[in-house]
Design an enzyme around this catalytic site. Structure first.
Site, PDB file in Angstrom:
ATOM      1  N   PRO A  74       3.958 -10.963  17.220  1.00 39.64           N
ATOM      2  CA  PRO A  74       2.777 -10.567  15.916  1.00 39.64           C
ATOM      3  C   PRO A  74       2.305  -9.062  16.150  1.00 39.64           C
ATOM      4  O   PRO A  74       1.564  -9.237  17.444  1.00 39.64           O
ATOM      5  CB  PRO A  74       1.829 -11.600  16.411  1.00 39.64           C
ATOM      6  CG  PRO A  74       2.295 -13.087  16.704  1.00 39.64           C
ATOM      7  CD  PRO A  74       3.549 -12.574  17.055  1.00 39.64           C
ATOM      8  N   CYS A  75       2.078  -8.364  15.398  1.00 39.57           N
ATOM      9  CA  CYS A  75       1.649  -7.255  15.375  1.00 39.57           C
ATOM     10  C   CYS A  75       0.363  -6.868  15.101  1.00 39.57           C
ATOM     11  O   CYS A  75      -0.595  -5.860  15.868  1.00 39.57           O
ATOM     12  CB  CYS A  75       2.512  -6.154  14.436  1.00 39.57           C
ATOM     13  SG  CYS A  75       2.142  -6.945  12.779  1.00 39.57           S
TER      14      CYS A  75
END
Length: 337
Positions: A74-75
């Site tokens: 997840p960014c």
């Protein structure tokens, strides 16, 4: 015999689709979001889809069964917008997803594949996130991998979107060092490359507006302003610096995507993960983009199935790695296996 892949943080399967088209076979894909897992199942992305927290997965059982591990943790902990959220801490200290990068490398440690591909936003390379970048380098060295990494622009690989992403590829040291695939496209088609694929190239056959769409108001209270903005522009059109006779906004006082409008003459800007009433890009016909359009901008096949409602589908597509970008790297990775 096809090379085997294990996919982490799979989302709706952008990376997996690209690797599948290059001849790879995903034996397991996993995500924590049940809607994304349903999309993986609908498209037969992997032999096994596990929906759950990666921290609870037994990964040791895949050792010796996998050639490549792929995944984009997840960014949000590393995004540029995180700089504007003064009440939230990014990087490993992020309360929701700070664990993800260490978990990715737990998988590498326990599986020891021949190669791995790690993807994230370009913000991962910012000095603000020095700790995670050093962690990746240290883990690769400790586990016996040569890594090659840089920020790439998806448009330079035939994606109709100027989407910048950090890509890191690791090879077991006895295999060698990875060389990034040659870019096939550029803005002006220089040095033997093709010109960027534009929105017009991939959306011209559905360049319409329905009666229902005419009743919608993208931009919400600023809808009338959106109507005045030329294709390819955003709210900065109404600034003194751009020469507007009646400036309404100060320079760089809003997010870049505020009232951002596509033009058929260039690629899209990055499709965001969350659908918004006033954050674009919007269609040049002053309407919201459709799911079928953002799928094309992200290079998903038209018949690729997505579970969930409109906003859930948007989130899946916006979060994905463009399959065309994944394909370019998968084709290059094959040369080392």
């Amino acid at each position: 015999m096809r090379n085997k892949v294990l996919s982490l943080f799979s989302g709706c399967g952008g990376l997996d689709l690209g690797f599948k088209k290059a001849g790879f076979h995903t034996i397991m894909a996993t995500d924590v979001w049940d809607v994304a897992c349903k999309s993986l199942e609908l498209n037969n992305v992997a032999d096994e889809v596990i929906c759950g927290d990666v921290r609870e997965l037994d990964l040791k059982k895949y050792k010796g069964k996998v050639d490549v591990v792929i995944g984009g943790p997840p960014c949000p902990p590393y995004s540029q917008t995180r700089h504007y959220l003064v009440d939230k801490v990014g990087g490993f200290q992020d309360e929701k997803a700070g664990f993800a990068v260490p978990e990715y490398f737990r998988a590498i440690k326990e599986i020891l594949p021949k190669m791995f591909l790690f993807e994230n936003v370009d913000g991962f390379t910012f000095k603000t996130y020095k700790e995670p970048m050093e962690f990746v380098q240290e883990q690769a060295e400790t586990l016996g991998y040569n890594i090659t990494y840089k920020v790439v622009n998806a448009a330079n690989y035939g994606v109709p979107q100027t989407r910048k992403r950090f890509i890191c590829v690791g090879l077991k040291k006895e295999i060698g060092s990875f060389e990034f695939p040659k870019e096939t496209h550029s803005e002006k088609g220089e040095n033997g490359t093709k010109t960027w694929v534009t929105c017009g190239d991939v959306m011209s056959d559905i360049d319409t507006i329905t009666e229902e769409e005419k009743l919608q108001r993208p931009g919400s209270k600023d809808y009338e302003l959106l109507l005045q903005i030329p294709p390819g522009e955003n709210y900065l059109y109404f600034t003194e610096k751009r020469g507007h006779p009646n400036p309404l906004f100060k320079w760089k006082s809003r997010y870049w995507t505020f009232l951002l409008k596509l033009t058929p003459d260039r690629p899209s800007w990055t499709i965001q993960a969350s659908f918004s009433n006033n954050q674009g890009p919007f269609h040049w016909r002053n309407r919201f983009l459709r799911i079928e359009e953002i799928k094309r901008i992200q290079t998903f096949d038209d018949d690729y199935k997505l579970a969930g409602d409109f906003k859930e589908q948007w989130r899946q597509v916006g979060n994905a790695v463009p399959p065309q970008l994944a394909f370019a790297f998968a084709e290059q990775i094959k040369k080392y296996l």
